[in-house]
Enzyme design. Sequence first.
Site, PDB file in Angstrom:
ATOM      1  CG  ASP A 310       0.830  -0.519  50.665  1.00 53.12           C
ATOM      2  OD1 ASP A 310       0.187  -1.663  49.887  1.00 53.12           O
ATOM      3  OD2 ASP A 310       0.136   0.501  50.233  1.00 53.12           O
ATOM      4  CG  ASP A 502      -0.808   5.057  51.175  1.00 49.12           C
ATOM      5  OD1 ASP A 502      -0.865   3.772  50.937  1.00 49.12           O
ATOM      6  OD2 ASP A 502      -0.643   5.896  50.089  1.00 49.12           O
ATOM      7  CG  ASP A 506      -2.977  -0.103  53.004  1.00 51.59           C
ATOM      8  OD1 ASP A 506      -2.772  -1.359  52.834  1.00 51.59           O
ATOM      9  OD2 ASP A 506      -2.337   0.981  52.302  1.00 51.59           O
TER      10      ASP A 506
END
Length: 627
Positions: A310, A502, A506
Amino acid sequence: MARGIRLVRRYPVVALTLAIGLVGIVLALAGAGWLVAWIFSVYALAVAAWQAVGMVRDILRGHWGLDILAVTAIVATVVVGEYVAALIVVLMLTGGEALEDYAGRRAKRELDALLTRAPQHAHRVVDDHFVDVPVDEVEPGDVLLVRPSEIVPVDGELRSAEASVDESSITGESVPVEKRAGDGLLSGSVNGLAAIEITATARAADSQYQQIVALVAEAAASKAPVVRLADRYAVPFTAFSLLLAGFAWWISGDPVRFAEVLVLATPCPLLIAAPVAFIGGMSRAARNGVIVKGGGVLEQLARARTAVFDKTGTLTHGSPELVAVRPEAGFDADELLGLVASAEQYSSHVLAESMIDAARERGIRLQEAAAAREAATNGVVARIGGREVVVGKFAFVAEHAPETRRTGIAPGELAVYVAVDGTYAGALLARDRLRGNAAATLARLDELGVRHTMMLTGDAQATADHIAAELGIERVRAECLPADKVQEVAGIADRPVIMVGDGVNDAPVLAAADVGIAMGARGATAASESASAVILVDDVSRTAKAVEIGRDTVRIALQSIWIGIAVSIALMLVATFGVIPATVGALLQEVVDLITILAALRAIGGRRDARAGADAAERQRTAASAR
């Protein structure tokens, strides 16, 4: 004495075997050798029968284990009259299980330390005095006293002027951290030399340390696939051992030779090596600030070929900083920033804190709003000093000031637009900074065999491309929804795939990846619940450390297995020609077991981590002296 009693209670069969051996020695010295033969033989056959029952149950469940070798060796030595060797094989079998248990306890020290240090009580301030209460009764808002060297019981905010706390058990940082009034404190950190007061910000169950404990308990209860892989060696190793023993009997014509070979074919290296190594690897990971939810995760990390990241909060800090102020309509930069920061005090957006910090750094005094409202994901409207201040996205601000025009931005930047009393007042530009060690982390992953990289983000394509270009990431998919991320990860051919993220958004892709790593989630978010591993600190480089630990652990586990097998086979080949008596062979197999355990314990990695820590400390001292 007390420790000896605990060991006897923990390993009663081993204690009984040793006791029977001592009794046999006494009887032999007294001239009752025939009685020794009967006692040793009957006891050995009883243990063999007990092991055989479990072995048959395993076979009926479709699991062909290694106990058949030990049982056959015991029966064979008794039949040919090698009753001393039979007792030694029994000691080896039961002692091997005890050694495995002991080694496992040794390897789990860091995991167990987290569990045993969990805070139990808190000193709550009630009417100018302190009352000790169970930590589960603490509520957010309670004022607590933390005495010198005590563990902070729950997450909180420092009320005292300053404090020095040791967060090493949480973050892995060995240097005490200095805190000021208003700073957050993590449960599980250790207070320094002065008593402090804190305000609880979370209940115990929702605090940092207790969430880590829950993750540790989940990790410690797992079994690694490589352990099952070790079990799969059972059939070929058993077949080879029985054939070799039969061959030795055939060429010698002596059934004793069959027993001499089998006592060296016992399965402890396969049974012990893998579990000890993987528990040690999990322990090492915990010591480095990574909770791994099972030995199987370490195996996947060791074989990983692709890493997907990410962007926001993972490769970048996730907290954009102000890079430019572009005032319009007669406003100056400080005036515009002051109005924006004053309005942003009433916003929960990630940019709000950045604007407020930038204003304070410039010494700009913030004003209170007579009224304020936030339009979720769009911006905030506040009445400050009798003027209506609108801060947010272009379309949102344009609704209040139609002449608002877009400002030019560089790749990786974003713009916050401002209107005052219906007039376009300017824009502020911010940039989310790359983590300083992001590039080094990707390079280290490449060294470890993770050759392919990808970035998935919900941000605009231009911003994503800019970050990817800086880091040398191969593939980029921007403007992703959570479902898009899952689809992208599912379509990757080079597996296993690591996904590092995080945020709550996600969580689905972390669960879908072969190994999902929640970075800096601190054990309390949906991301950490969905992930296979949780990095407890805000440090993306721990991703590469986790892969390194996985590779080291699998390598050591397989090395230990093959060391045990190789030594056993070498000794069996020698015994085929009658060189090694059965009793001596049984004693040598105990040495093989010890070698296997010591080899597997290398996975704990204490010396390697100590060297790495010393090198890091030296670099910090060098940097400090340079300043």
